[in-house]
Design a protein around this motif. Structure first.
Motif, PDB file in Angstrom:
ATOM      1  N   LYS A 243     -11.307 -11.829 -28.833  1.00 50.67           N
ATOM      2  CA  LYS A 243     -11.623 -10.406 -28.671  1.00 50.67           C
ATOM      3  C   LYS A 243     -11.154  -9.845 -27.331  1.00 50.67           C
ATOM      4  O   LYS A 243     -11.525  -8.724 -26.968  1.00 50.67           O
TER       5      LYS A 243
ATOM      6  N   HIS B 254     -12.896  -4.671 -26.839  1.00 49.69           N
ATOM      7  CA  HIS B 254     -12.807  -4.794 -28.294  1.00 49.69           C
ATOM      8  C   HIS B 254     -13.910  -5.710 -28.821  1.00 49.69           C
ATOM      9  O   HIS B 254     -14.415  -6.588 -28.114  1.00 49.69           O
TER      10      HIS B 254
ATOM     11  N   ASP C  97     -13.542  -7.480 -31.830  1.00 54.44           N
ATOM     12  CA  ASP C  97     -12.996  -8.459 -32.770  1.00 54.44           C
ATOM     13  C   ASP C  97     -11.597  -8.854 -32.279  1.00 54.44           C
ATOM     14  O   ASP C  97     -11.130  -8.388 -31.242  1.00 54.44           O
TER      15      ASP C  97
ATOM     16  N   SER D 260      -6.988  -3.841 -32.674  1.00 52.33           N
ATOM     17  CA  SER D 260      -7.929  -4.926 -32.985  1.00 52.33           C
ATOM     18  C   SER D 260      -8.441  -4.867 -34.421  1.00 52.33           C
ATOM     19  O   SER D 260      -8.416  -3.816 -35.073  1.00 52.33           O
ATOM     20  N   PHE D 261      -8.932  -6.010 -34.866  1.00 50.95           N
ATOM     21  CA  PHE D 261      -9.613  -6.077 -36.157  1.00 50.95           C
ATOM     22  C   PHE D 261     -10.910  -5.274 -36.157  1.00 50.95           C
ATOM     23  O   PHE D 261     -11.528  -5.096 -37.209  1.00 50.95           O
ATOM     24  N   ASP D 262     -11.345  -4.786 -34.984  1.00 49.07           N
ATOM     25  CA  ASP D 262     -12.552  -3.952 -34.939  1.00 49.07           C
ATOM     26  C   ASP D 262     -12.277  -2.521 -35.388  1.00 49.07           C
ATOM     27  O   ASP D 262     -13.158  -1.658 -35.306  1.00 49.07           O
ATOM     28  N   SER D 263     -11.037  -2.247 -35.841  1.00 46.78           N
ATOM     29  CA  SER D 263     -10.568  -0.959 -36.373  1.00 46.78           C
ATOM     30  C   SER D 263     -10.163   0.031 -35.283  1.00 46.78           C
ATOM     31  O   SER D 263      -9.813   1.174 -35.588  1.00 46.78           O
TER      32      SER D 263
ATOM     33  N   GLU E 236      -9.795  -3.061 -40.395  1.00 46.92           N
ATOM     34  CA  GLU E 236      -9.001  -3.772 -39.408  1.00 46.92           C
ATOM     35  C   GLU E 236      -7.642  -3.116 -39.146  1.00 46.92           C
ATOM     36  O   GLU E 236      -6.997  -2.625 -40.063  1.00 46.92           O
TER      37      GLU E 236
ATOM     38  N   SER F 139      -3.827  -3.617 -38.470  1.00 43.55           N
ATOM     39  CA  SER F 139      -2.842  -4.662 -38.757  1.00 43.55           C
ATOM     40  C   SER F 139      -1.720  -4.678 -37.725  1.00 43.55           C
ATOM     41  O   SER F 139      -1.133  -5.727 -37.437  1.00 43.55           O
TER      42      SER F 139
ATOM     43  N   SER G 235      -3.434   0.093 -40.928  1.00 44.29           N
ATOM     44  CA  SER G 235      -4.756  -0.514 -41.127  1.00 44.29           C
ATOM     45  C   SER G 235      -4.962  -1.005 -42.549  1.00 44.29           C
ATOM     46  O   SER G 235      -4.324  -0.537 -43.501  1.00 44.29           O
TER      47      SER G 235
END
Length: 430
Positions: A194, A213, A215, A233-236, A258, A260, A275
């Motif tokens: 993260k 972040h 994630d 980040s995968f945290d959007s 998330e 991409s 995303s």
């Protein structure tokens, strides 16, 4: 004041003032194959006092080289040159140095191979104790290589000798990205822990840790203007950070799932993001606002700007790529590139911007005329999914990375390059 270097578009010209080296950007984003470069040269010399008549031949030579690249781009077809089959497991990522003479491949087999793109020979074998997920050169110089590994480290290597110069520690989980910043001589890493970290490129000292972040950080990019760092980040969320203050400048938080992939345009004024929420977005850094929300029928796995920043491409899990003209705010694609039979892994514009290249899980790489939506070429040399592809700065070399444990090197057909003749005399009067 003395002009130290003269470089256009790829890197700003450098000049000295008060003992310090300074840079100035000269954009030539309206240059086309039909542009009169004599007039362009005259305009530059009229507007830039540092560009004197003594450098006129070099100026015109650079302009001609740029115009030649645009011409070659229009005639951009590739032939298979050689196969790199030195890995024992799938290849995760590929990268090229600026002149395309060397490529690097990272693999699940915990090694990175440095290969000669002309002979296909392995020049160096670099190794980690975990999967090598990210690889890159310190372009435009190309004398160093960065690797990012699941062993929780990133490394900097000598591109000539293969000597490990630095191991960058500090991450607590797999490292996915290692990127070079040529403006301030830094290297940035991004991890599944993260965090992203910024290191001094020469000493390896950690200068700064990005911890906001929630994630995995999947994407990191330094801006071309030297001011900011972009993380996704995968945290959007997508964040833009000030390199000087280490503060968050902008938070782009409208995605619902998330991230991409995210990227900056060349001028660092726009941010593009893709995303899992089936949308891509284009954000304006200056007004800190989302300009366009581009809805898709499936997950958006990759996004890319062309070099002018006027066009934006997306790649989707449904096998479709789309190109959008950002001069219009309709949100409707200029073209839909249909032909792949499985999920896409990447979309990228050729350097001149005339074509788009896509790679896919269907085992093919395709070259598209984005303006017409017509597929100009299908490269079918892999036996399994294509995870990545990279194109050289001048567009003459294309390299792929596949689950079949091989990379393919493609070269632009010689006839394309030979059609272009001398278009100026350096002694012509300005």
């Amino acid at each position: 004041m003395k002009l130290e270097k003269f470089l256009l578009r790829y890197f700003p010209p450098e000049y000295s003032q008060g003992g310090k080296i300074k840079k100035k950007m000269i954009n030539l984003l309206d240059l086309t194959t039909s542009t009169d470069i004599i007039n362009v040269g005259k305009t530059i010399m009229d507007n830039e006092l540092l560009v004197t008549k003594s450098v006129k031949p070099q100026l015109l030579a650079v302009l001609a080289k740029l115009q030649k690249k645009l011409f070659d781009d229009i005639n951009n077809l590739y032939t298979q040159h050689c196969t790199l089959d030195y890995h024992d497991m799938p290849i995760t990522q590929v990268a090229l140095n600026k002149d395309g003479s060397k490529c690097i491949t990272g693999s699940f087999d915990e090694t990175c191979k440095v290969c000669d793109t002309e002979t296909g020979d392995v020049l160096l074998n670099l190794s980690h104790t975990g999967i090598i997920y990210g690889v890159s050169f310190n372009n435009p110089y190309g004398d160093r290589i960065m690797t990012a590994s699941f062993d929780r480290t990133a490394c900097i290597w000598d591109a000539e000798t293969g000597k490990r110069l630095l191991t960058l520690f500090g991450h607590k989980d797999e490292v996915l990205v290692a990127k070079y910043d040529p403006i301030d001589n830094l290297v940035g890493t991004a991890s599944m822990d993260k965090t992203a970290k910024i290191f001094d490129f020469e000493s390896g000292k950690e200068l700064w840790s990005i911890d906001d972040h929630r994630d995995t950080i999947i994407s990191l990019q330094f801006s071309n203007d030297g001011n900011t760092v972009l993380t996704g980040s995968f945290d959007s969320n997508v964040f833009l950070w000030d390199k000087r203050t280490h503060k968050k400048v902008v938070a782009f938080e409208d995605h619902k799932a998330e991230i991409s992939n995210c990227c900056l345009n060349f001028e660092s004024t726009l941010v593009g993001s893709g995303s899992v929420d089936k949308t891509a977005r284009v954000w304006d850094v200056r007004i800190q606002k989302c300009l366009l929300t581009l809805t898709h029928d499936d997950e958006v796995v990759y996004v890319d700007f062309d070099k002018t920043g006027r066009r934006f491409a997306t790649a989707c899990s449904d096998g479709l790529a789309k190109v959008f003209d950002l001069s219009h705010d309709s949100g409707k694609p200029t073209s839909v590139l249909s032909g792949h039979t499985k999920e896409l892994s990447k979309v990228t514009f050729t350097p001149g911007g005339s074509f788009v290249i896509t790679s896919s899980s269907d085992g093919t790489v395709r070259l598209w005329n984005w303006n017409t939506g017509v597929c100009a070429q299908i490269l079918t040399y892999h036996k399994d999914e294509v995870y990545d592809c990279a194109i050289s700065y001048d567009g003459s070399i294309l390299v792929t990375a596949s689950k079949d444990c091989t990379s393919q090197i493609f070269k632009r057909s010689p006839s394309c390059c030979d059609q272009y003749g001398t278009i100026f005399n350096p002694n012509d009067s300005l």
